[in-house]
Design a protein around this motif. Structure first.
Motif, mmCIF file in Angstrom:
data_model
loop_
_atom_site.group_PDB
_atom_site.id
_atom_site.type_symbol
_atom_site.label_atom_id
_atom_site.label_comp_id
_atom_site.label_asym_id
_atom_site.label_seq_id
_atom_site.Cartn_x
_atom_site.Cartn_y
_atom_site.Cartn_z
ATOM 1 N N GLN A 1 0.853 -1.186 0.000
ATOM 2 C CA GLN A 1 0.000 0.000 0.000
ATOM 3 C C GLN A 1 0.888 1.235 0.000
ATOM 4 O OE1 GLN A 1 -3.257 -0.310 -0.092
ATOM 5 N NE2 GLN A 1 -3.953 1.804 0.147
ATOM 6 N N VAL A 2 0.679 2.111 -0.975
ATOM 7 C CA VAL A 2 1.445 3.350 -1.092
ATOM 8 C C VAL A 2 0.583 4.495 -0.607
ATOM 9 C CG1 VAL A 2 2.547 4.933 -2.693
ATOM 10 C CG2 VAL A 2 2.810 2.463 -3.009
ATOM 11 N N HIS A 3 1.154 5.321 0.225
ATOM 12 C CA HIS A 3 0.463 6.489 0.763
ATOM 13 C C HIS A 3 1.104 7.737 0.180
ATOM 14 C CE1 HIS A 3 -1.982 8.790 3.453
ATOM 15 N NE2 HIS A 3 -0.971 9.269 4.117
ATOM 16 N N SER B 1 5.078 7.016 0.669
ATOM 17 C CA SER B 1 5.557 6.074 1.671
ATOM 18 C C SER B 1 4.822 4.754 1.503
ATOM 19 C CB SER B 1 5.332 6.622 3.087
ATOM 20 O OG SER B 1 3.956 6.840 3.331
ATOM 21 N N GLY B 2 5.429 3.695 2.024
ATOM 22 C CA GLY B 2 4.765 2.401 2.039
ATOM 23 C C GLY B 2 5.041 1.514 0.858
ATOM 24 N N GLY B 3 5.865 1.931 -0.066
ATOM 25 C CA GLY B 3 6.167 1.094 -1.213
ATOM 26 C C GLY B 3 7.553 1.392 -1.740
ATOM 27 N N THR B 4 7.946 0.718 -2.799
ATOM 28 C CA THR B 4 9.230 0.990 -3.442
ATOM 29 C C THR B 4 9.015 2.095 -4.448
ATOM 30 O OG1 THR B 4 9.870 -1.318 -3.139
ATOM 31 C CG2 THR B 4 11.153 0.004 -4.701
ATOM 32 N N ASN C 1 11.908 9.848 -2.078
ATOM 33 C CA ASN C 1 10.540 9.341 -2.287
ATOM 34 C C ASN C 1 9.546 10.467 -2.534
ATOM 35 O OD1 ASN C 1 11.623 6.837 -1.812
ATOM 36 N ND2 ASN C 1 10.602 6.509 0.154
ATOM 37 N N TYR D 1 -2.860 4.312 -6.958
ATOM 38 C CA TYR D 1 -2.896 5.110 -5.732
ATOM 39 C C TYR D 1 -3.073 6.599 -6.034
ATOM 40 C CZ TYR D 1 -0.890 0.816 -3.894
ATOM 41 O OH TYR D 1 -0.669 -0.493 -3.561
#
Length: 124
Positions: free
Chosen positions: A1-3, A25-28, A77, A113
Motif C-alpha cells: 500500500q502506497v500512501h 511512503s509504504g512502497g518501493t 521518495n 494510488y
C-alpha cells in the motif's frame, strides 16, 4: 500500500509560480511511475503530467507544456510539480498519483494510488 501526501498548494496571482510536492511512503517508490492530475470545480479530473521511474520519460498535457515541469527524487521518495506562468484556469485541486504502469497514468486508467489533493488558486 502506497500512501501519497501532497503539499505546496496555495493562492497565487496570475503569472506567479508554485511548486507542489508529493511524498510517498509504504512502497518501493522507484518502481512506480508518478503523475499529477487536477480537478476544477464542476469539471472532471484531468491528466496534467506523468514521469516514469526516471526523469527521462515524461508526458505532459498540452495545457502544461512549457509552463509546468515534473521531477522526482527517488532518494527522497518525492515527486515535484513546478508550475510557472500560472493562469486563473489552472485553479483546481491537484492530485498526485502512482502506478506501476506509466501509461495507466497517461490514459487515467485504473490508477493504483491517489493522494488527497492540494488546492491551487490563481487569482487574476
Amino acid at each position: 500500500q502506497v500512501h501519497l501526501v501532497e503539499s505546496g498548494g496555495g493562492l497565487v496571482q496570475a503569472g506567479g509560480s508554485l511548486r507542489l510536492s508529493c511524498a510517498a511512503s509504504g512502497g518501493t517508490f522507484s518502481s512506480y511511475a508518478m503523475g499529477w492530475f487536477r480537478q476544477a470545480p464542476g469539471k472532471e479530473r484531468e491528466f496534467v503530467v506523468a514521469v516514469a521511474w526516471s526523469d527521462d520519460i515524461t508526458r505532459y498535457a498540452d495545457s502544461a507544456k512549457g509552463r509546468f515541469t515534473i521531477s522526482r527524487d527517488n532518494a527522497e521518495n518525492t515527486v515535484y510539480l513546478q508550475m510557472n506562468s500560472l493562469k486563473p484556469e489552472d485553479t483546481a485541486v491537484y492530485y498526485c498519483a502512482a502506478d506501476k504502469i506509466f501509461y495507466n497514468l497517461v490514459t487515467t486508467r485504473g490508477i493504483d494510488y491517489w493522494g488527497q489533493g492540494t488546492q491551487v488558486t490563481v487569482s487574476s
